[in-house]
Scaffold this motif. Structure first.
Motif, short mmCIF file in Angstrom:
data_model
loop_
_atom_site.label_atom_id
_atom_site.label_comp_id
_atom_site.label_asym_id
_atom_site.label_seq_id
_atom_site.Cartn_x
_atom_site.Cartn_y
_atom_site.Cartn_z
N ALA A 47 1.15 -0.90 -0.14
CA ALA A 47 -0.02 -0.01 -0.33
C ALA A 47 0.71 1.33 -0.63
O ALA A 47 -0.03 2.15 -0.31
CB ALA A 47 -1.26 0.30 0.97
N THR A 48 2.46 1.42 0.35
CA THR A 48 2.80 2.26 0.26
C THR A 48 3.00 2.76 -1.29
O THR A 48 3.71 3.73 -1.47
CB THR A 48 4.47 2.55 1.14
OG1 THR A 48 5.25 1.25 0.75
CG2 THR A 48 4.09 1.69 2.49
N HIS A 49 3.10 1.53 -2.64
CA HIS A 49 3.06 1.84 -3.96
C HIS A 49 2.39 3.24 -3.89
O HIS A 49 1.06 3.60 -3.00
CB HIS A 49 2.65 1.63 -4.28
CG HIS A 49 3.14 1.04 -6.18
ND1 HIS A 49 2.68 2.00 -6.93
CD2 HIS A 49 3.85 1.14 -6.83
CE1 HIS A 49 2.21 1.71 -8.10
NE2 HIS A 49 3.85 1.10 -7.97
N ASP A 50 3.25 4.56 -4.80
CA ASP A 50 2.51 5.85 -4.80
C ASP A 50 0.91 5.69 -5.58
O ASP A 50 -0.33 6.61 -5.68
CB ASP A 50 2.90 6.73 -6.16
CG ASP A 50 3.86 7.29 -5.36
OD1 ASP A 50 3.88 7.22 -3.84
OD2 ASP A 50 5.27 7.78 -5.94
N ASP A 71 2.82 7.15 8.26
CA ASP A 71 3.49 8.21 7.27
C ASP A 71 3.46 7.77 5.30
O ASP A 71 3.52 9.32 3.92
CB ASP A 71 4.83 8.81 7.40
CG ASP A 71 5.46 9.78 8.85
OD1 ASP A 71 4.42 10.22 8.77
OD2 ASP A 71 6.20 9.45 9.26
N ASP A 72 3.19 7.00 5.21
CA ASP A 72 3.17 6.18 3.88
C ASP A 72 1.58 5.93 3.21
O ASP A 72 1.87 5.95 1.94
CB ASP A 72 4.36 5.24 3.99
CG ASP A 72 5.53 6.01 4.41
OD1 ASP A 72 6.10 6.69 3.53
OD2 ASP A 72 5.89 5.04 5.14
N VAL A 73 0.73 6.19 3.80
CA VAL A 73 -0.21 5.22 3.25
C VAL A 73 -1.48 5.97 4.51
O VAL A 73 -1.21 6.47 5.47
CB VAL A 73 -0.34 3.65 4.20
CG1 VAL A 73 -2.04 2.85 3.31
CG2 VAL A 73 0.67 2.61 3.53
N ASN A 74 -2.93 6.57 2.92
CA ASN A 74 -3.54 6.71 4.10
C ASN A 74 -4.18 6.31 4.47
O ASN A 74 -5.02 5.00 3.57
CB ASN A 74 -4.61 7.36 2.64
CG ASN A 74 -3.78 8.49 2.08
OD1 ASN A 74 -2.82 9.15 3.25
ND2 ASN A 74 -3.37 9.10 0.99
N LEU A 75 -5.13 6.11 5.40
CA LEU A 75 -5.59 4.93 6.34
C LEU A 75 -6.82 5.35 5.72
O LEU A 75 -8.37 6.12 6.27
CB LEU A 75 -5.91 4.27 7.55
CG LEU A 75 -6.79 4.18 8.63
CD1 LEU A 75 -6.08 2.54 7.92
CD2 LEU A 75 -6.41 4.48 9.86
N VAL A 233 -4.26 -7.25 -6.75
CA VAL A 233 -2.96 -6.83 -6.25
C VAL A 233 -2.14 -7.57 -5.94
O VAL A 233 -1.42 -8.84 -5.92
CB VAL A 233 -3.51 -5.53 -6.17
CG1 VAL A 233 -1.71 -5.27 -5.12
CG2 VAL A 233 -4.01 -4.97 -6.70
N TRP A 234 -3.27 -8.40 -4.89
CA TRP A 234 -2.32 -8.82 -3.50
C TRP A 234 -2.26 -10.39 -3.85
O TRP A 234 -1.54 -10.92 -3.41
CB TRP A 234 -2.43 -8.23 -2.38
CG TRP A 234 -3.69 -7.91 -1.60
CD1 TRP A 234 -4.35 -6.99 -1.36
CD2 TRP A 234 -4.94 -9.22 -1.20
NE1 TRP A 234 -5.42 -6.99 -0.82
CE2 TRP A 234 -5.86 -8.98 -0.70
CE3 TRP A 234 -4.85 -10.48 -1.06
CZ2 TRP A 234 -6.92 -9.06 -0.11
CZ3 TRP A 234 -5.33 -11.11 -0.16
CH2 TRP A 234 -6.55 -10.61 -0.07
N PHE A 242 2.18 -4.60 -10.72
CA PHE A 242 0.59 -4.40 -11.68
C PHE A 242 0.67 -3.15 -10.68
O PHE A 242 -1.05 -2.35 -11.80
CB PHE A 242 -0.12 -6.26 -10.57
CG PHE A 242 -1.43 -6.51 -11.88
CD1 PHE A 242 -0.64 -5.96 -12.85
CD2 PHE A 242 -2.67 -5.55 -10.95
CE1 PHE A 242 -2.70 -6.43 -13.81
CE2 PHE A 242 -3.99 -6.30 -11.57
CZ PHE A 242 -3.60 -6.62 -13.54
N LEU A 243 0.69 -2.53 -9.82
CA LEU A 243 0.61 -1.49 -9.52
C LEU A 243 0.68 0.21 -10.54
O LEU A 243 -0.01 0.89 -10.86
CB LEU A 243 0.83 -1.13 -8.02
CG LEU A 243 -0.24 -1.45 -6.99
CD1 LEU A 243 0.38 -1.94 -5.58
CD2 LEU A 243 -1.93 -1.02 -6.89
N ASP A 244 1.98 -1.08 -11.19
CA ASP A 244 2.70 0.10 -11.83
C ASP A 244 1.61 0.37 -12.80
O ASP A 244 0.85 1.66 -13.83
CB ASP A 244 4.04 -0.25 -12.30
CG ASP A 244 4.81 -0.32 -11.55
OD1 ASP A 244 5.13 0.75 -9.80
OD2 ASP A 244 6.12 -0.69 -11.45
#
Ligand code: FBP
Length: 263
Positions: A47-50, A71-75, A233-234, A242-244
């Motif tokens: 989930a830290t992927h842009d 800091d890296d993921v929106n919840l 995805v996962w 795949f997220l790219d």
């Protein structure tokens, strides 16, 4: 009220919600394809992927992992949810309040609505409480709008999906997450039915890279604001790759071939 475009879970007016509430909804069976996904940390890392604009999880997974990823993921706090062990008419218990989700650090809330279930009335009343509390906290509201129950034979019929999208608007959701109704025209009808409420396509069980990207592309071309996806995805060994591809189709609106070349 915070506009969708300014909300932290939107990127350039689009969303990619990574869903990881399956441990509750389906049970550990969903983690068998890629056994590392049994460990929530694996999916928080994905989930830290842009491309991922928020991660949707239940309370326990948020409490245990969000502090390390804030800091890296929106919840996206998925407030209600039921296990697959429940055999009654579709229903979903509310497992955390909006106030508590806000305390944990939520950037948005998610709520399942089973329109057509014999429990629809109670679920709509629970949604009302959550929606109004979310407004007080300026948190966007995502409705998993899934008509199902004993009266519904086919929950992916175009008219049913358009009704699901409209129900989300009528009840005050900012985003309606609906099943893909099978073709772009029907998706476009659902998007029109939802008016100012944004519509996102729900992922479903895993398909091939090309098939999934093509469906997402069709949904985006039909006016969808993005995707809420879990297994597609996962359950892939190369989830980041795949997220790219999804990033290309959703945010850059590239062709499917171009997106496939990015994986
Ligand atoms: P998927 O992309 O894996 O289908 O996830 C989306 C989702 O809505 C999850 O949030 C939820 O756990 C699951 O689907 C529910 O699936 P269903 O109720 O259709 O079995």
């Amino acid at each position: 009220m915070l506009s969708f475009e300014d909300s932290p879970i939107a990127r350039d007016g689009k969303v990619l919600i990574l869903a990881y509430d399956h441990g509750l909804e389906h049970g550990p069976v969903d983690f068998e394809d890629v056994p590392e996904t049994m460990d929530p940390e694996t999916v928080w890392d994905v989930a830290t992927h842009d491309a991922v604009s928020s991660l949707a999880v239940q309370k326990g997974v948020a409490e245990a992992y969000y502090p390390s990823y804030e800091d890296d993921v929106n919840l996206l706090a998925k407030l209600n949810g039921t296990s697959n062990l429940w055999m009654g008419e579709p229903d979903s218990s509310v497992n955390w309040s909006v106030d508590y989700a806000a305390e944990v650090g939520a950037d948005a809330i998610g709520f399942t609505m089973y329109g057509g279930s014999n429990n629809e009335i109670e679920m709509a009343e629970e949604f009302r409480k959550a929606q109004e509390a979310a407004r007080e906290h300026d948190l966007p509201v995502v409705m998993w709008s899934y008509p199902r129950g004993q009266g519904l034979k086919n929950d992916k019929k175009p008219g049913t999906i358009a009704y699901a999208a409209r129900q989300a608007l009528e009840l005050g959701a900012d985003i309606a997450k609906v099943k893909y109704p099978g073709n772009p025209d029907s998706m476009s009808h659902a998007v029109n039915a939802a008016g100012p409420t944004k519509v996102v396509m729900s992922g479903g069980s895993k398909t091939s890279d090309r098939e999934f990207l093509s469906t997402v592309k069709d949904a985006i071309d039909a006016g969808a604001a993005g995707l809420a996806v879990g297994r597609n995805v996962w359950q892939r060994e190369n989830a980041a790759g795949f997220l790219d591809g999804l990033e290309a189709v959703i945010y850059e609106e590239t062709t499917v071939d171009e997106a496939l070349s990015r994986i």
